[in-house]
Design an enzyme around this catalytic site. Structure first.
Site, PDB file in Angstrom:
ATOM      1  N   GLY A  43       0.793  -1.154   0.147  1.00  0.00           N
ATOM      2  CA  GLY A  43       0.053   0.073  -0.040  1.00  0.00           C
ATOM      3  C   GLY A  43       0.707   1.246  -0.029  1.00  0.00           C
ATOM      4  O   GLY A  43       0.396   2.351  -0.472  1.00  0.00           O
ATOM      5  N   ASP A 102      -5.072   2.232  10.429  1.00  0.00           N
ATOM      6  CA  ASP A 102      -6.312   1.903  10.868  1.00  0.00           C
ATOM      7  C   ASP A 102      -6.703   1.383  12.288  1.00  0.00           C
ATOM      8  O   ASP A 102      -6.683   2.265  13.051  1.00  0.00           O
ATOM      9  CB  ASP A 102      -6.740   0.975   9.742  1.00  0.00           C
ATOM     10  N   LYS A 130      -6.788   7.255  10.307  1.00  0.00           N
ATOM     11  CA  LYS A 130      -8.405   7.225  10.374  1.00  0.00           C
ATOM     12  C   LYS A 130      -8.773   7.582  11.754  1.00  0.00           C
ATOM     13  O   LYS A 130      -8.024   7.252  12.965  1.00  0.00           O
ATOM     14  CB  LYS A 130      -8.977   5.793  10.220  1.00  0.00           C
ATOM     15  N   PHE A 151     -13.855   3.353   4.514  1.00  0.00           N
ATOM     16  CA  PHE A 151     -12.769   2.518   3.549  1.00  0.00           C
ATOM     17  C   PHE A 151     -12.452   3.345   2.378  1.00  0.00           C
ATOM     18  O   PHE A 151     -13.096   3.733   1.634  1.00  0.00           O
ATOM     19  CB  PHE A 151     -13.300   1.207   2.956  1.00  0.00           C
ATOM     20  N   VAL A 152     -11.033   3.733   1.956  1.00  0.00           N
ATOM     21  CA  VAL A 152     -10.766   4.419   0.842  1.00  0.00           C
ATOM     22  C   VAL A 152      -9.851   3.617   0.222  1.00  0.00           C
ATOM     23  O   VAL A 152      -9.067   2.608   0.758  1.00  0.00           O
ATOM     24  CB  VAL A 152      -9.807   5.698   1.350  1.00  0.00           C
TER      25      VAL A 152
HETATM   26  P1  IMP Z   1      -4.280  -1.730  10.514  1.00  0.00           P
HETATM   27  O1  IMP Z   1      -3.163  -2.834  10.860  1.00  0.00           O
HETATM   28  O2  IMP Z   1      -5.841  -1.881  10.804  1.00  0.00           O
HETATM   29  O3  IMP Z   1      -3.893  -0.267  10.983  1.00  0.00           O
HETATM   30  O4  IMP Z   1      -4.343  -1.609   8.910  1.00  0.00           O
HETATM   31  C1  IMP Z   1      -3.187  -1.375   8.183  1.00  0.00           C
HETATM   32  C2  IMP Z   1      -3.423  -2.048   6.668  1.00  0.00           C
HETATM   33  O5  IMP Z   1      -4.739  -2.408   6.327  1.00  0.00           O
HETATM   34  C3  IMP Z   1      -3.072  -0.816   5.976  1.00  0.00           C
HETATM   35  O6  IMP Z   1      -1.623  -0.782   5.773  1.00  0.00           O
HETATM   36  C4  IMP Z   1      -3.868  -1.221   4.639  1.00  0.00           C
HETATM   37  O7  IMP Z   1      -2.997  -2.124   3.900  1.00  0.00           O
HETATM   38  C5  IMP Z   1      -5.264  -1.597   5.171  1.00  0.00           C
HETATM   39  N1  IMP Z   1      -6.225  -0.894   5.208  1.00  0.00           N
HETATM   40  C6  IMP Z   1      -6.733   0.003   6.374  1.00  0.00           C
HETATM   41  N2  IMP Z   1      -7.553   0.568   5.991  1.00  0.00           N
HETATM   42  C7  IMP Z   1      -7.725   0.709   4.833  1.00  0.00           C
HETATM   43  C8  IMP Z   1      -8.599   1.307   3.843  1.00  0.00           C
HETATM   44  O8  IMP Z   1      -9.418   2.015   4.249  1.00  0.00           O
HETATM   45  N3  IMP Z   1      -8.374   1.022   2.557  1.00  0.00           N
HETATM   46  C9  IMP Z   1      -7.536   0.083   2.066  1.00  0.00           C
HETATM   47  N4  IMP Z   1      -6.804  -0.423   2.787  1.00  0.00           N
HETATM   48  C10 IMP Z   1      -6.690  -0.118   4.302  1.00  0.00           C
END
Ligand code: IMP
Ligand code: MG
Length: 182
Positions: A43, A102, A130, A151-152
């Site tokens: 990403g 996130d 977020k 979700f983006v």
């Molecule tokens: P976390 O571990 O929940 O903080 O999420 C991190 C990973 O989830 C990011 O590096 C993204 O790959 C994916 N992710 C989280 N939210 C989004 C979103 O809104 N769109 C796309 N990918 C997301």
């Protein structure tokens, strides 16, 4: 692809303008040090490439491949590292780059793994953060944009591995997310 997007949050020029500011801040903060950038794939690819070209400092770059979403929009909470080896960051000033903060599970796991290699310092830089309550105490030192808990996709961010090549960040239509979560 365009018809799957509910609204554009940040277009190319807005992203690039913000990257100019972030790069200036990072350049000032690390002016007397050598940076070791660890980018989290996939990403952060576009973000990494555009941000680093704006930082005129000597730096090293490594990437970590991490899976946390398994193609769905809801995180499972466990983070799988595709490489077993921890990058050799002993004594180095590490800057972790990721696309979006996130739940914080990914950044917490990456940080914990890198700490086992005794870096001199670790900071975190994300394009998006977020606005939400997080179970984990993780924070980013550099944030491009704060967004609502939606979700983006685009500019590196995917849904089911698609939309990464959109030149902007936009909100994905809710119907598409709901179809997948059924
Ligand atoms: P976390 O571990 O929940 O903080 O999420 C991190 C990973 O989830 C990011 O590096 C993204 O790959 C994916 N992710 C989280 N939210 C989004 C979103 O809104 N769109 C796309 N990918 C997301
Ligand atoms: Mg992803």
């Amino acid at each position: 692809m365009q018809s799957d997007i509910e609204c554009v949050l940040f277009d190319g020029p807005a992203i690039h303008k913000r990257l100019d500011e972030m790069a200036a801040q990072i350049t000032a903060d690390y002016s007397d040090r050598e940076l070791t950038v660890i980018a989290i794939l996939t990403g952060s690819l576009m973000f990494m490439s555009d941000l680093l070209r704006r930082i005129p400092l000597p730096l090293k770059l490594d990437c970590l491949s991490v899976v946390s979403y398994h193609g769905k929009t809801q995180t499972r909470g466990d983070v799988i590292f595709k490489q077993l080896a921890v990058p050799d960051v002993a004594g180095q000033d590490v800057l972790i780059l990721d696309d979006v903060l996130d739940t914080g599970d990914t950044l917490a796991a990456v940080r914990k793994k890198l700490e086992t290699a005794y870096p001199r310092s670790i900071r975190v830089c994300v394009l998006l953060s977020k606005r939400k309550q997080r179970a984990r105490d993780v924070d980013a030192d550099y944030v491009g944009f704060e967004i609502e808990d939606e979700f983006v996709v685009g500019y590196g961010l995917d849904f089911m591995e698609r939309y990464r090549n959109l030149p902007y960040v936009g909100v994905l239509r809710k119907e598409l997310l709901e179809q997948q979560n059924q």
